[in-house]
Design an enzyme around this catalytic site. Structure first.
Site, PDB file in Angstrom:
ATOM      1  CG  ASP A 105     -11.031   3.462  51.802  1.00 60.26           C
ATOM      2  OD1 ASP A 105     -10.017   4.125  51.479  1.00 60.26           O
ATOM      3  OD2 ASP A 105     -11.609   3.623  52.884  1.00 60.26           O
ATOM      4  CG  ASP A 240     -17.688   1.685  56.341  1.00 57.25           C
ATOM      5  OD1 ASP A 240     -17.001   2.191  57.248  1.00 57.25           O
ATOM      6  OD2 ASP A 240     -17.353   1.675  55.141  1.00 57.25           O
ATOM      7  N   GLY A 266     -18.805  -4.409  58.503  1.00 58.16           N
ATOM      8  CA  GLY A 266     -18.165  -3.115  58.636  1.00 58.16           C
ATOM      9  C   GLY A 266     -17.456  -2.705  57.360  1.00 58.16           C
ATOM     10  CG  HIS A 267     -13.955   0.448  55.861  1.00 55.84           C
ATOM     11  ND1 HIS A 267     -14.626   1.325  55.043  1.00 55.84           N
ATOM     12  CD2 HIS A 267     -12.640   0.518  55.485  1.00 55.84           C
ATOM     13  CE1 HIS A 267     -13.769   1.913  54.214  1.00 55.84           C
ATOM     14  NE2 HIS A 267     -12.567   1.425  54.457  1.00 55.84           N
ATOM     15  CG  PHE A 268     -11.220  -3.745  55.728  1.00 54.59           C
ATOM     16  CD1 PHE A 268     -10.579  -3.768  54.502  1.00 54.59           C
ATOM     17  CD2 PHE A 268     -10.871  -2.761  56.638  1.00 54.59           C
ATOM     18  CE1 PHE A 268      -9.596  -2.832  54.185  1.00 54.59           C
ATOM     19  CE2 PHE A 268      -9.888  -1.827  56.335  1.00 54.59           C
ATOM     20  CZ  PHE A 268      -9.244  -1.862  55.108  1.00 54.59           C
TER      21      PHE A 268
END
Length: 298
Positions: A105, A240, A266-268
């Site tokens: 990120d 994500d 997902g994102h994490f």
């Protein structure tokens, strides 16, 4: 090694306290772990413990995040350029000269600025949902880019990204139902505690606005990939909705030898697929180290 072997330290860079986690033998290959929004070095706690038997790990908190200093926006020029400068200052202060970077990120524009400007110092790039191509942007970014063009008109909607509901969503969205119970609630609650500090909303709004200038650097990052061909590992949560899967596959355009792994996450992704990511990073870092040793022998 275990989580109990991690050291929690602070260095002063440009008059500001920078908190960082460190583990492992400094004589071994170093991996610098750069976190994203709205997290901190806490996101790497388990990865550090798992890899410290074989590698040297450094994970700083960016200014405005975690346990690092968080001056008000009128006291510090919050930008990704400045966060890059502080990160380099920390590495210089603690004597870390050559290292691989693990970017996630917000850590991506910071780590890739470092790599593209100091290619001789960076041994490899590992990206976990860390964008270097516009391909990766999803509709999630529409309001953020609108905010970049007109802050006043879009600020109220953008502030919605600073709520506990939005923070929890970042952790849980796109995670398979059978892995949701792997997400410790302290992860998103700790992030939210940082966001809720007095004055921190203004810090985050400034960085939201400044993010637009990272896109100007993408051609530089891509030229770095083509010119220097750093070993690259891409591990990406394919569900994500912040940085889409197209951002992962785009690395192959300029780094045809990049190892790209799309996970059902997902994102994490580290929260739910830490075992898989750890194994991939360990094997990748071993290969990078072996290549470096062979080069040194020649």
């Amino acid at each position: 090694m275990s989580v109990f072997d991690t050291r929690y330290r602070t260095a002063v860079v440009d008059g500001l306290e920078v908190f960082y986690r460190e583990a492992g033998d400094p004589t071994r290959p170093t991996l610098v772990l750069l976190h994203g929004f709205p997290s901190s070095s806490h996101m790497y706690r388990a990865l550090i413990a798992e890899l410290a038997d074989e590698f040297h790990l450094i994970a700083p908190d960016h200014i405005g995040f975690g346990r690092s200093a968080a001056p008000d926006v009128d006291e510090f020029p919050y930008s990704f350029e400045k966060l890059t400068e502080i990160t380099l200052g920390l590495l210089d202060a603690i004597g870390v000269d050559r290292f691989a970077v693990y970017i996630h990120d917000y850590g991506a524009p910071i780590g890739l600025r470092i790599a593209s400007r100091h290619p001789a110092r960076v041994t490899a790039v590992i990206s976990q949902n860390g964008n270097a191509y516009t391909d990766g942007f999803t509709p999630f970014w529409d309001v953020l880019f609108a905010h970049a063009k007109d802050r006043e008109a879009n600020e109220q909607e953008v502030r919605g990204q600073l709520t506990v509901e939005a923070t929890r969503w970042q952790y849980e969205h796109g995670v398979p139902a059978d892995r949701l119970d792997r997400i410790g609630p302290e992860s998103w609650l700790l992030d939210q505690a940082g966001l809720d500090r007095p004055g921190n909303a203004e810090v985050q709004l400034q960085l939201f606005w400044d993010y637009q200038f990272n896109l100007d650097a993408y051609p530089v990052f891509q030229d770095y990939f083509r010119t220097h061909r750093p070993p690259a590992l891409v591990v990406w949560g394919r569900n994500d909705e912040i940085f889409g899967v197209a951002g992962a596959t785009a690395f192959a355009r300029d780094l045809p030898d990049a190892e790209i792994h799309l996970l059902d996450a997902g994102h994490f992704a580290l929260e739910t697929h830490g075992e898989e990511i750890t194994a991939l990073v360990r094997e990748f870092m071993r290969r990078v180290s072996e290549r470096g040793d062979a080069g040194a022998e020649r």
